[in-house]
Design a protein around this motif. Structure first.
Motif, PDB file in Angstrom:
ATOM      1  N   UNK A 202      -7.197   2.994   9.985  1.00  9.86           N
ATOM      2  CA  UNK A 202      -6.255   4.099  10.185  1.00  9.86           C
ATOM      3  C   UNK A 202      -6.036   4.330  11.684  1.00  9.86           C
ATOM      4  N   UNK A 203      -4.877   4.862  12.021  1.00 10.55           N
ATOM      5  CA  UNK A 203      -4.599   5.228  13.408  1.00 10.55           C
ATOM      6  C   UNK A 203      -5.594   6.298  13.850  1.00 10.55           C
ATOM      7  N   UNK A 204      -5.927   6.297  15.120  1.00  7.44           N
ATOM      8  CA  UNK A 204      -6.898   7.262  15.650  1.00  7.44           C
ATOM      9  C   UNK A 204      -6.461   8.694  15.380  1.00  7.44           C
ATOM     10  N   UNK A 205      -5.178   8.989  15.575  1.00 10.29           N
ATOM     11  CA  UNK A 205      -4.706  10.362  15.355  1.00 10.29           C
ATOM     12  C   UNK A 205      -4.783  10.751  13.873  1.00 10.29           C
ATOM     13  N   UNK A 206      -4.558   9.815  12.978  1.00  7.86           N
ATOM     14  CA  UNK A 206      -4.687  10.107  11.544  1.00  7.86           C
ATOM     15  C   UNK A 206      -6.147  10.351  11.174  1.00  7.86           C
ATOM     16  N   UNK A 207      -7.041   9.597  11.789  1.00 14.55           N
ATOM     17  CA  UNK A 207      -8.475   9.803  11.568  1.00 14.55           C
ATOM     18  C   UNK A 207      -8.890  11.180  12.083  1.00 14.55           C
ATOM     19  N   UNK A 208      -8.383  11.566  13.239  1.00 18.30           N
ATOM     20  CA  UNK A 208      -8.691  12.894  13.792  1.00 18.30           C
ATOM     21  C   UNK A 208      -8.200  13.994  12.855  1.00 18.30           C
ATOM     22  N   UNK A 209      -7.025  13.811  12.286  1.00 16.03           N
ATOM     23  CA  UNK A 209      -6.498  14.797  11.327  1.00 16.03           C
ATOM     24  C   UNK A 209      -7.401  14.906  10.103  1.00 16.03           C
ATOM     25  N   UNK A 210      -7.864  13.770   9.590  1.00 21.14           N
ATOM     26  CA  UNK A 210      -8.737  13.776   8.409  1.00 21.14           C
ATOM     27  C   UNK A 210     -10.060  14.482   8.709  1.00 21.14           C
ATOM     28  N   UNK A 211     -10.608  14.229   9.877  1.00 20.26           N
ATOM     29  CA  UNK A 211     -11.856  14.881  10.280  1.00 20.26           C
ATOM     30  C   UNK A 211     -11.649  16.391  10.396  1.00 20.26           C
ATOM     31  N   UNK A 212     -10.555  16.793  11.005  1.00 24.30           N
ATOM     32  CA  UNK A 212     -10.263  18.213  11.165  1.00 24.30           C
ATOM     33  C   UNK A 212     -10.048  18.887   9.804  1.00 24.30           C
ATOM     34  N   UNK A 213      -9.329  18.216   8.900  1.00 29.08           N
ATOM     35  CA  UNK A 213      -9.095  18.791   7.565  1.00 29.08           C
ATOM     36  C   UNK A 213     -10.412  18.994   6.815  1.00 29.08           C
ATOM     37  N   UNK A 214     -11.369  18.114   7.069  1.00 28.36           N
ATOM     38  CA  UNK A 214     -12.666  18.212   6.403  1.00 28.36           C
ATOM     39  C   UNK A 214     -13.576  19.245   7.078  1.00 28.36           C
ATOM     40  N   UNK A 215     -13.097  19.822   8.168  1.00 28.78           N
ATOM     41  CA  UNK A 215     -13.849  20.854   8.911  1.00 28.78           C
ATOM     42  C   UNK A 215     -15.197  20.330   9.408  1.00 28.78           C
ATOM     43  N   UNK A 216     -15.237  19.064   9.796  1.00 31.58           N
ATOM     44  CA  UNK A 216     -16.442  18.474  10.375  1.00 31.58           C
ATOM     45  C   UNK A 216     -16.657  19.125  11.744  1.00 31.58           C
ATOM     46  N   UNK A 217     -17.876  19.567  12.057  1.00 30.47           N
ATOM     47  CA  UNK A 217     -18.085  20.323  13.293  1.00 30.47           C
ATOM     48  C   UNK A 217     -17.988  19.513  14.583  1.00 30.47           C
ATOM     49  N   UNK A 218     -18.232  18.207  14.518  1.00 31.87           N
ATOM     50  CA  UNK A 218     -18.225  17.394  15.735  1.00 31.87           C
ATOM     51  C   UNK A 218     -17.690  16.002  15.437  1.00 31.87           C
ATOM     52  N   UNK A 219     -17.133  15.368  16.482  1.00 34.59           N
ATOM     53  CA  UNK A 219     -16.573  14.033  16.295  1.00 34.59           C
ATOM     54  C   UNK A 219     -16.721  13.190  17.545  1.00 34.59           C
ATOM     55  N   UNK A 220     -16.804  11.880  17.323  1.00 32.35           N
ATOM     56  CA  UNK A 220     -16.666  10.899  18.382  1.00 32.35           C
ATOM     57  C   UNK A 220     -15.274  10.311  18.209  1.00 32.35           C
ATOM     58  N   UNK A 221     -14.558  10.169  19.297  1.00 32.33           N
ATOM     59  CA  UNK A 221     -13.242   9.551  19.245  1.00 32.33           C
ATOM     60  C   UNK A 221     -13.386   8.115  19.730  1.00 32.33           C
ATOM     61  N   UNK A 222     -13.070   7.192  18.857  1.00 30.99           N
ATOM     62  CA  UNK A 222     -13.136   5.770  19.180  1.00 30.99           C
ATOM     63  C   UNK A 222     -11.716   5.306  19.478  1.00 30.99           C
ATOM     64  N   UNK A 223     -11.453   5.001  20.739  1.00 28.12           N
ATOM     65  CA  UNK A 223     -10.112   4.599  21.150  1.00 28.12           C
ATOM     66  C   UNK A 223      -9.900   3.118  20.872  1.00 28.12           C
ATOM     67  N   UNK A 224      -8.680   2.765  20.488  1.00 29.44           N
ATOM     68  CA  UNK A 224      -8.378   1.391  20.101  1.00 29.44           C
ATOM     69  C   UNK A 224      -7.344   0.693  20.966  1.00 29.44           C
ATOM     70  N   UNK A 225      -6.686   1.430  21.862  1.00 30.03           N
ATOM     71  CA  UNK A 225      -5.610   0.830  22.645  1.00 30.03           C
ATOM     72  C   UNK A 225      -5.518   1.497  24.020  1.00 30.03           C
ATOM     73  N   UNK A 226      -5.026   0.779  25.022  1.00 27.06           N
ATOM     74  CA  UNK A 226      -4.877   1.363  26.355  1.00 27.06           C
ATOM     75  C   UNK A 226      -4.028   2.635  26.363  1.00 27.06           C
ATOM     76  N   UNK A 227      -3.016   2.705  25.526  1.00 31.65           N
ATOM     77  CA  UNK A 227      -2.147   3.888  25.501  1.00 31.65           C
ATOM     78  C   UNK A 227      -2.905   5.154  25.097  1.00 31.65           C
ATOM     79  N   UNK A 228      -4.000   4.990  24.368  1.00 27.88           N
ATOM     80  CA  UNK A 228      -4.779   6.154  23.948  1.00 27.88           C
ATOM     81  C   UNK A 228      -5.601   6.755  25.089  1.00 27.88           C
TER      82      UNK A 228
END
Length: 69
Positions: free
Chosen positions: A13-39
């Motif tokens: 999944x795209x990083x931003x879509x993964x972030x949305x899923x994590x936020x919807x699940x109300x997870x208290x903390x996250x690591x963001x794994x970047x996949x591209x220079x544009x990120x």
């Protein structure tokens, strides 16, 4: 100690879509794994932070891709 989840858990999944899923699940903390220079761009990072914050999720770490450019 804080428990969380990485956006990489949602690969391919795209990083931003993964972030949305994590936020919807109300997870208290996250690591963001970047996949591209544009990120690495400031605007992209700001949007990711906002997406996580929408669910009360704190971004605790950033793991950049390690492939050669």
């Amino acid at each position: 100690m804080k428990f969380g989840i990485s956006t990489s858990s949602f690969y391919p999944a795209l990083t931003e879509d993964a972030a949305d899923a994590i936020a919807r699940a109300r997870v208290p903390a996250a690591e963001v794994f970047l996949n591209a220079p544009s990120e690495l761009e400031e605007e992209s990072l700001r949007r990711l932070k906002e997406r996580l914050a929408a669910g009360g999720t704190e971004g605790l770490s950033v793991h950049p891709f390690t492939c050669a450019l």
